[in-house]
Design a protein around this motif. Structure first.
Motif, short mmCIF file in Angstrom:
data_model
loop_
_atom_site.label_atom_id
_atom_site.label_comp_id
_atom_site.label_asym_id
_atom_site.label_seq_id
_atom_site.Cartn_x
_atom_site.Cartn_y
_atom_site.Cartn_z
N TYR A 1 0.74 -1.30 -0.12
CA TYR A 1 -0.02 0.06 -0.05
C TYR A 1 0.94 1.40 -0.08
CZ TYR A 1 -3.54 3.46 0.92
OH TYR A 1 -4.26 4.33 1.05
N ARG A 2 2.03 1.37 0.76
CA ARG A 2 2.99 2.35 0.60
C ARG A 2 3.37 2.72 -0.62
NH1 ARG A 2 5.32 5.34 4.50
NH2 ARG A 2 4.93 4.00 6.26
N ARG A 3 3.84 1.61 -1.60
CA ARG A 3 4.12 1.93 -3.01
C ARG A 3 2.92 2.19 -3.75
NH1 ARG A 3 6.46 -3.13 -2.07
NH2 ARG A 3 4.98 -4.16 -3.57
N TYR A 4 1.86 1.84 -3.75
CA TYR A 4 0.61 1.97 -4.22
C TYR A 4 0.28 3.68 -3.85
CZ TYR A 4 -4.52 2.63 -5.16
OH TYR A 4 -5.52 3.17 -5.71
N ASN A 5 0.34 3.97 -2.84
CA ASN A 5 0.15 5.58 -2.22
C ASN A 5 1.30 6.28 -2.90
OD1 ASN A 5 -1.65 6.98 -0.47
ND2 ASN A 5 0.39 7.28 0.71
N TYR B 1 -1.82 -2.71 -9.51
CA TYR B 1 -1.71 -3.34 -8.12
C TYR B 1 -2.57 -4.34 -7.58
CZ TYR B 1 2.02 -0.35 -6.64
OH TYR B 1 3.59 -0.03 -6.15
N ILE B 2 -3.73 -4.78 -8.56
CA ILE B 2 -4.48 -5.84 -8.43
C ILE B 2 -3.98 -6.96 -8.17
CG2 ILE B 2 -6.45 -7.24 -9.54
CD1 ILE B 2 -7.37 -4.68 -10.86
N ASP B 3 -3.09 -7.34 -8.99
CA ASP B 3 -2.37 -9.05 -8.55
C ASP B 3 -1.68 -8.81 -7.49
OD1 ASP B 3 -3.51 -9.91 -11.07
OD2 ASP B 3 -2.01 -9.16 -12.28
N GLU B 4 -0.88 -7.62 -7.17
CA GLU B 4 -0.17 -7.74 -6.02
C GLU B 4 -1.00 -8.00 -4.58
OE1 GLU B 4 3.43 -5.38 -5.12
OE2 GLU B 4 3.22 -4.35 -7.04
N LEU B 5 -2.19 -7.14 -4.57
CA LEU B 5 -3.13 -7.11 -3.61
C LEU B 5 -3.72 -8.51 -3.64
CD1 LEU B 5 -4.76 -3.50 -3.87
CD2 LEU B 5 -3.46 -4.19 -2.29
N ALA B 6 -3.89 -9.19 -4.53
CA ALA B 6 -4.42 -10.28 -4.57
C ALA B 6 -3.74 -11.41 -3.79
CB ALA B 6 -5.05 -10.96 -5.92
N LYS B 7 -2.41 -11.25 -3.79
CA LYS B 7 -1.53 -12.09 -3.16
C LYS B 7 -1.66 -12.09 -1.90
CE LYS B 7 1.62 -11.90 -6.80
NZ LYS B 7 3.09 -11.48 -7.43
N VAL B 8 -2.15 -10.98 -1.07
CA VAL B 8 -2.27 -10.71 0.15
C VAL B 8 -3.70 -10.59 0.64
CG1 VAL B 8 -1.74 -9.13 2.08
CG2 VAL B 8 -0.21 -9.37 0.14
N LEU B 9 -4.46 -10.24 -0.10
CA LEU B 9 -5.95 -10.06 0.73
C LEU B 9 -6.76 -10.98 -0.16
CD1 LEU B 9 -6.36 -6.02 0.08
CD2 LEU B 9 -5.54 -7.25 2.22
N ASP B 10 -8.00 -11.42 0.61
CA ASP B 10 -8.90 -12.65 0.06
C ASP B 10 -9.64 -11.65 -1.23
OD1 ASP B 10 -11.26 -11.27 0.93
OD2 ASP B 10 -10.76 -12.44 2.84
N PRO B 11 -10.38 -12.51 -2.13
CA PRO B 11 -11.25 -11.83 -3.08
C PRO B 11 -12.28 -10.76 -2.62
CG PRO B 11 -10.90 -14.18 -3.22
CD PRO B 11 -10.37 -13.98 -1.83
N LYS B 12 -12.83 -10.95 -1.55
CA LYS B 12 -13.82 -9.94 -1.34
C LYS B 12 -13.16 -8.82 -1.02
CE LYS B 12 -17.42 -9.25 2.06
NZ LYS B 12 -18.18 -9.68 3.28
N GLN B 13 -11.85 -8.77 0.04
CA GLN B 13 -11.13 -7.55 0.52
C GLN B 13 -10.48 -7.00 -0.92
OE1 GLN B 13 -8.56 -9.98 2.86
NE2 GLN B 13 -9.24 -9.02 4.77
N VAL B 14 -9.94 -7.58 -1.87
CA VAL B 14 -9.56 -7.01 -2.98
C VAL B 14 -10.57 -6.37 -3.81
CG1 VAL B 14 -8.64 -7.40 -5.32
CG2 VAL B 14 -7.75 -8.83 -3.51
N ASN B 15 -11.69 -6.99 -3.73
CA ASN B 15 -12.94 -6.16 -4.40
C ASN B 15 -13.25 -4.77 -4.01
OD1 ASN B 15 -14.62 -6.53 -6.51
ND2 ASN B 15 -16.28 -7.25 -5.22
N ALA C 1 -3.99 3.11 -14.45
CA ALA C 1 -2.85 2.28 -14.85
C ALA C 1 -2.22 1.60 -13.49
CB ALA C 1 -1.93 2.87 -15.64
N ILE C 2 -2.19 2.73 -12.45
CA ILE C 2 -1.59 2.07 -11.20
C ILE C 2 -2.70 1.33 -10.35
CG2 ILE C 2 -0.79 2.83 -9.07
CD1 ILE C 2 0.21 5.64 -10.45
N ARG C 3 -3.83 1.50 -10.64
CA ARG C 3 -4.83 0.80 -9.81
C ARG C 3 -4.96 -0.78 -10.47
NH1 ARG C 3 -8.08 5.36 -10.67
NH2 ARG C 3 -8.15 6.47 -8.98
N ILE C 4 -4.73 -0.84 -11.90
CA ILE C 4 -4.91 -1.94 -12.50
C ILE C 4 -3.43 -2.68 -12.20
CG2 ILE C 4 -4.45 -3.10 -14.93
CD1 ILE C 4 -6.45 -0.79 -15.82
#
Length: 158
Positions: free
Chosen positions: A56-60, A103-117, A98-101
């Motif tokens: 999230y720090r990198r994303y931010n 980070y989807i895969d990175e977030l999916a490695k840490v968060l469950d599908p509901k959280q990513v959504n 483009a940044i949001r797109i």
């Protein structure tokens, strides 16, 4: 005279360094508040949080860079200026998307599908709330509980 100049330079340097530290401190506190809100609203576990925060720090940081510094809104004087301003805004929006797109895969490695959504919706709400608060503070200055506000609250409770 030289001593006075040296003293003035030292004072100016100290004041600049202090102002920079305060800005960094405010930015860090803001980031931590956003993390706390995301952790709470997405029900992120402690184990997930240790992996989530660096991502999230990198994303931010990338989102801040994509949006650039906030500039005072100006009214365009010509149609060409209006078109240029609209294009710049859309380019910033494209960079952010483009940044949001990305980070989807990175977030999916840490968060469950509901959280990513929910992540992008919640993050967007936090950003909107932050911008509104900044706008209100800049427009009106820091607000304290005014006596009239307390009276309104008391009458509403009755």
């Amino acid at each position: 005279m030289k001593r006075m100049m040296m003293l003035a330079v030292l004072v100016a340097t100290f004041m600049t360094a202090t102002a920079q530290e305060k800005k960094e401190d405010v930015n860090e506190r803001m980031f931590n508040a956003k993390v706390r809100e995301l952790v709470y609203r997405l029900n992120i576990t402690d184990e997930q949080k240790t992996k989530f925060v660096p991502i999230y720090r990198r994303y931010n940081d990338e989102m801040k860079a994509a949006w650039g510094k906030k500039q005072k809104p100006e009214q365009p004087k010509t149609s060409e200026e209006a078109a240029t301003m609209a294009k710049r805004k859309m380019e910033r929006q494209q960079r952010a998307q483009a940044i949001r797109i990305k980070y989807i895969d990175e977030l999916a490695k840490v968060l469950d599908p509901k959280q990513v959504n929910r992540f992008f919706d919640v993050e967007s709400q936090i950003q909107r709330k932050t911008m509104m608060r900044k706008h209100n503070v800049q427009k009106k200055g820091p607000q304290k509980n005014k006596p009239q506000d307390r009276k309104q609250l008391q009458s509403a409770e009755l």
